[in-house]
Design a protein around this motif. Structure first.
Motif, PDB file in Angstrom:
ATOM      1  N   LYS A   1      38.723  17.527  11.830  1.00 30.75           N
ATOM      2  CA  LYS A   1      39.338  18.768  12.280  1.00 30.75           C
ATOM      3  C   LYS A   1      40.833  18.531  12.395  1.00 30.75           C
ATOM      4  O   LYS A   1      41.273  17.657  13.127  1.00 30.75           O
ATOM      5  CB  LYS A   1      38.756  19.193  13.623  1.00 30.75           C
ATOM      6  CG  LYS A   1      39.432  20.402  14.247  1.00 30.75           C
ATOM      7  CD  LYS A   1      38.800  20.738  15.589  1.00 30.75           C
ATOM      8  CE  LYS A   1      39.500  21.910  16.265  1.00 30.75           C
ATOM      9  NZ  LYS A   1      38.901  22.236  17.570  1.00 30.75           N
TER      10      LYS A   1
ATOM     11  N   PHE B   1      33.024  14.890  15.678  1.00 29.84           N
ATOM     12  CA  PHE B   1      33.544  15.894  14.755  1.00 29.84           C
ATOM     13  C   PHE B   1      35.024  15.629  14.545  1.00 29.84           C
ATOM     14  O   PHE B   1      35.892  16.315  15.073  1.00 29.84           O
ATOM     15  CB  PHE B   1      33.304  17.296  15.326  1.00 29.84           C
ATOM     16  CG  PHE B   1      33.669  18.402  14.371  1.00 29.84           C
ATOM     17  CD1 PHE B   1      33.140  18.430  13.102  1.00 29.84           C
ATOM     18  CD2 PHE B   1      34.532  19.407  14.762  1.00 29.84           C
ATOM     19  CE1 PHE B   1      33.475  19.451  12.228  1.00 29.84           C
ATOM     20  CE2 PHE B   1      34.867  20.437  13.900  1.00 29.84           C
ATOM     21  CZ  PHE B   1      34.333  20.455  12.625  1.00 29.84           C
TER      22      PHE B   1
ATOM     23  N   THR C   1      34.549  26.624  14.231  1.00 35.53           N
ATOM     24  CA  THR C   1      34.375  25.295  14.830  1.00 35.53           C
ATOM     25  C   THR C   1      32.985  25.166  15.438  1.00 35.53           C
ATOM     26  O   THR C   1      32.295  24.163  15.251  1.00 35.53           O
ATOM     27  CB  THR C   1      35.447  25.035  15.907  1.00 35.53           C
ATOM     28  OG1 THR C   1      36.745  25.105  15.312  1.00 35.53           O
ATOM     29  CG2 THR C   1      35.266  23.667  16.527  1.00 35.53           C
ATOM     30  N   GLN C   2      32.544  26.187  16.173  1.00 33.50           N
ATOM     31  CA  GLN C   2      31.215  26.167  16.776  1.00 33.50           C
ATOM     32  C   GLN C   2      30.120  26.149  15.708  1.00 33.50           C
ATOM     33  O   GLN C   2      29.147  25.402  15.811  1.00 33.50           O
ATOM     34  CB  GLN C   2      31.023  27.380  17.684  1.00 33.50           C
ATOM     35  CG  GLN C   2      31.766  27.290  19.000  1.00 33.50           C
ATOM     36  CD  GLN C   2      31.238  26.173  19.879  1.00 33.50           C
ATOM     37  OE1 GLN C   2      31.919  25.200  20.128  1.00 33.50           O
ATOM     38  NE2 GLN C   2      30.001  26.294  20.321  1.00 33.50           N
TER      39      GLN C   2
ATOM     40  N   THR D   1      39.845  12.944  19.800  1.00 32.47           N
ATOM     41  CA  THR D   1      38.829  11.890  19.799  1.00 32.47           C
ATOM     42  C   THR D   1      39.273  10.719  20.657  1.00 32.47           C
ATOM     43  O   THR D   1      38.481  10.153  21.424  1.00 32.47           O
ATOM     44  CB  THR D   1      38.545  11.413  18.366  1.00 32.47           C
ATOM     45  OG1 THR D   1      38.059  12.511  17.593  1.00 32.47           O
ATOM     46  CG2 THR D   1      37.504  10.307  18.354  1.00 32.47           C
TER      47      THR D   1
ATOM     48  N   LYS E   1      30.291  22.541  14.017  1.00 33.39           N
ATOM     49  CA  LYS E   1      30.010  21.453  14.958  1.00 33.39           C
ATOM     50  C   LYS E   1      28.550  21.472  15.419  1.00 33.39           C
ATOM     51  O   LYS E   1      27.891  20.433  15.500  1.00 33.39           O
ATOM     52  CB  LYS E   1      30.946  21.577  16.161  1.00 33.39           C
ATOM     53  CG  LYS E   1      30.737  20.535  17.241  1.00 33.39           C
ATOM     54  CD  LYS E   1      31.728  20.783  18.378  1.00 33.39           C
ATOM     55  CE  LYS E   1      31.414  19.940  19.591  1.00 33.39           C
ATOM     56  NZ  LYS E   1      32.321  20.239  20.723  1.00 33.39           N
ATOM     57  N   GLU E   2      28.036  22.656  15.728  1.00 39.57           N
ATOM     58  CA  GLU E   2      26.670  22.778  16.251  1.00 39.57           C
ATOM     59  C   GLU E   2      25.629  22.981  15.150  1.00 39.57           C
ATOM     60  O   GLU E   2      24.444  23.153  15.435  1.00 39.57           O
ATOM     61  CB  GLU E   2      26.594  23.938  17.251  1.00 39.57           C
ATOM     62  CG  GLU E   2      27.561  23.841  18.414  1.00 39.57           C
ATOM     63  CD  GLU E   2      27.288  22.642  19.310  1.00 39.57           C
ATOM     64  OE1 GLU E   2      26.157  22.123  19.266  1.00 39.57           O
ATOM     65  OE2 GLU E   2      28.210  22.227  20.040  1.00 39.57           O
TER      66      GLU E   2
ATOM     67  N   ASP F   1      30.137  13.594  20.196  1.00 42.15           N
ATOM     68  CA  ASP F   1      30.976  14.478  19.382  1.00 42.15           C
ATOM     69  C   ASP F   1      31.900  13.652  18.497  1.00 42.15           C
ATOM     70  O   ASP F   1      32.968  13.237  18.903  1.00 42.15           O
ATOM     71  CB  ASP F   1      31.799  15.401  20.284  1.00 42.15           C
ATOM     72  CG  ASP F   1      32.704  16.327  19.470  1.00 42.15           C
ATOM     73  OD1 ASP F   1      32.524  16.385  18.241  1.00 42.15           O
ATOM     74  OD2 ASP F   1      33.565  16.981  20.073  1.00 42.15           O
TER      75      ASP F   1
ATOM     76  N   LEU G   1      38.483  22.242   8.730  1.00 44.39           N
ATOM     77  CA  LEU G   1      37.313  21.839   9.502  1.00 44.39           C
ATOM     78  C   LEU G   1      36.260  21.258   8.570  1.00 44.39           C
ATOM     79  O   LEU G   1      35.899  21.882   7.574  1.00 44.39           O
ATOM     80  CB  LEU G   1      36.709  23.042  10.233  1.00 44.39           C
ATOM     81  CG  LEU G   1      37.592  23.771  11.246  1.00 44.39           C
ATOM     82  CD1 LEU G   1      37.108  25.195  11.436  1.00 44.39           C
ATOM     83  CD2 LEU G   1      37.561  23.034  12.568  1.00 44.39           C
ATOM     84  N   GLY G   2      35.768  20.074   8.880  1.00 48.18           N
ATOM     85  CA  GLY G   2      34.702  19.489   8.077  1.00 48.18           C
ATOM     86  C   GLY G   2      35.120  19.246   6.642  1.00 48.18           C
ATOM     87  O   GLY G   2      36.238  18.810   6.359  1.00 48.18           O
TER      88      GLY G   2
END
Length: 408
Positions: free
Chosen positions: A312, A309, A372-373, A286, A376-377, A307, A325-326
């Protein structure tokens, strides 16, 4: 045009690099109290002896010469006169700028526990100087207390494990890495640390650091009444943004740190910010992105940080790799939690209404790219019929006639 960037860590370095790539002729000055460029994420490798100072540097060889950056090192910014567009420096000089990027980072926070702020050999693990002191003292002392079992505290323990000192890890929470992991994933690390001789003290509170007549640590008193021997204390209980030099300026800050928008802009024209100085999303990727975005907008090339996110975390301690993640715990009972444990591999996925909101993968990390995809998406997996732990890219990407990918 004269650009000045404060701070030589992830955000600052990515900032000056991007500025040069966008403007070949500008004067670019980087100023930092650090005299070396180093990754804070791997300082524990210096403590353990696996890396020297040179191998902590994440910039290419001859970076400053190649990018024509004037690096003023070992000098701290102590004041900002934004109306005059000048910085006051610790060496008594002033430095003018046309545009400024603040990437001054954060410093270790020493909590107000009796004796902790007065004691010698009480140190954080934030700067290279901290790591150097810890390595030097670890060769002299017998007992070390690490206060705090978050990522920095675990880094410190990992760096010390093979140095021969007795290590005690003290944490108020009921598990190590309380923010990043759930109870099972934490327990894997706890067992590994204990098998390596680490004395874990979880769910306890530091009450007092007992000092001798010369303010050298003797023992840490915890709320159970136990006194844990220590001659060195590493404090990893949080950080505070380095914004003290902004006190007399018009730049707005809040209780977290510097306030910036999605373009990296502060409330003052021609002043931008990036990285840990904001007190938000304190992770390396980040900070790098924020430095890039701030640099683009300083040159009028609009770029927005979309982004965020930040939840992570990738870690590898005592030979065990983990990524979270998350969300690592469900927010309420409406979320579904599915787990899979196979030998030394652990997978946990939290989902609701076809969307995955969080996951923990420990051991084999090969599935983390897909997850992750998905997170994130915010990809809808409700129509995927296979096991949730077997989803791959082919299940949610379609190749269109123009050879572009689209989601199912």
């Amino acid at each position: 045009m004269k650009y000045v960037v404060i701070g030589a860590s992830a955000a600052g370095i990515s900032g000056v690099k991007t500025l040069r790539e966008l403007d070949k002729d500008a004067e670019i000055i980087l100023i930092s109290k650090d005299t070396e460029v180093y990754s804070r994420c791997i300082l524990h490798h210096y403590i353990s002896g696996h890396r020297n100072v040179e191998r902590l540097d994440f910039t290419p060889k001859n970076f400053f010469e190649e990018y024509n950056i004037n690096w003023i090192k070992g000098v701290e910014v102590v004041g900002l006169k934004d109306e005059e567009k000048s910085l006051e420096l610790s060496n008594g000089e002033s430095l003018s700028y046309d545009k400024l990027m603040i990437c001054s980072g954060a410093s270790a926070f020493i909590p107000p526990v009796e004796g902790l702020r007065e004691g010698k050999n009480v140190v954080g693990l934030r700067n290279l100087e901290d790591a150097i002191l810890i390595k030097e003292q670890a060769a002299k002392v017998k007992n070390v207390v690490v206060l705090g079992a978050g990522l920095v505290g675990i880094d410190a323990v990992s760096g010390l494990i093979d140095t021969g000192v007795n290590i005690s890890l003290v944490e108020m929470g009921e598990k190590v890495l309380p923010i990043q992991l759930d109870k099972y994933a934490s327990s894997v690390y706890e067992k590994k640390f204990e098998s390596n001789g680490v004395n874990l003290k979880l769910g306890v509170k530091a009450e007092k650091l007992i000092l001798d007549e010369e303010n050298n640590p003797k023992a840490l008193l915890i709320n159970t009444g136990e006194e844990i021997p220590c001659e060195l204390v590493i404090v990893a209980t949080g950080v505070r943004s380095n914004i003290g030099f902004l006190a007399d300026s018009n730049v707005e800050c809040d209780r977290f740190g510097l306030i910036i928008d999605e373009k990296g802009k502060t409330n003052i024209e021609d002043i931008y910010g990036a990285g840990d100085v904001t007190g938000r999303n304190p992770i390396w990727p980040t900070a790098v992105k924020e430095g890039v975005i701030a640099a683009h907008n300083m040159l009028g090339k609009e770029m927005i940080m979309t982004d965020f996110f930040g939840s992570k975390n990738t870690m590898n301690f005592v030979g065990v790799a983990t990524m979270s993640l998350g969300d690592v715990e469900p927010k309420d009972e409406t979320y579904k939690v599915e787990t899979c444990i196979e030998e030394e591999n652990y997978k946990k996925i939290i989902h609701k209404d076809g969307k995955i909101y969080g996951a923990i993968i420990q051991g084999d990390l090969s599935y983390t790219g897909v997850l992750t995809q998905l997170i994130k998406e915010k990809i809808d997996i409700s129509k995927v019929t296979k096991n949730i732990f077997d989803i791959d890219y082919a299940d949610f990407f379609n190749l269109e006639k123009n050879f572009e990918f689209s989601y199912k």
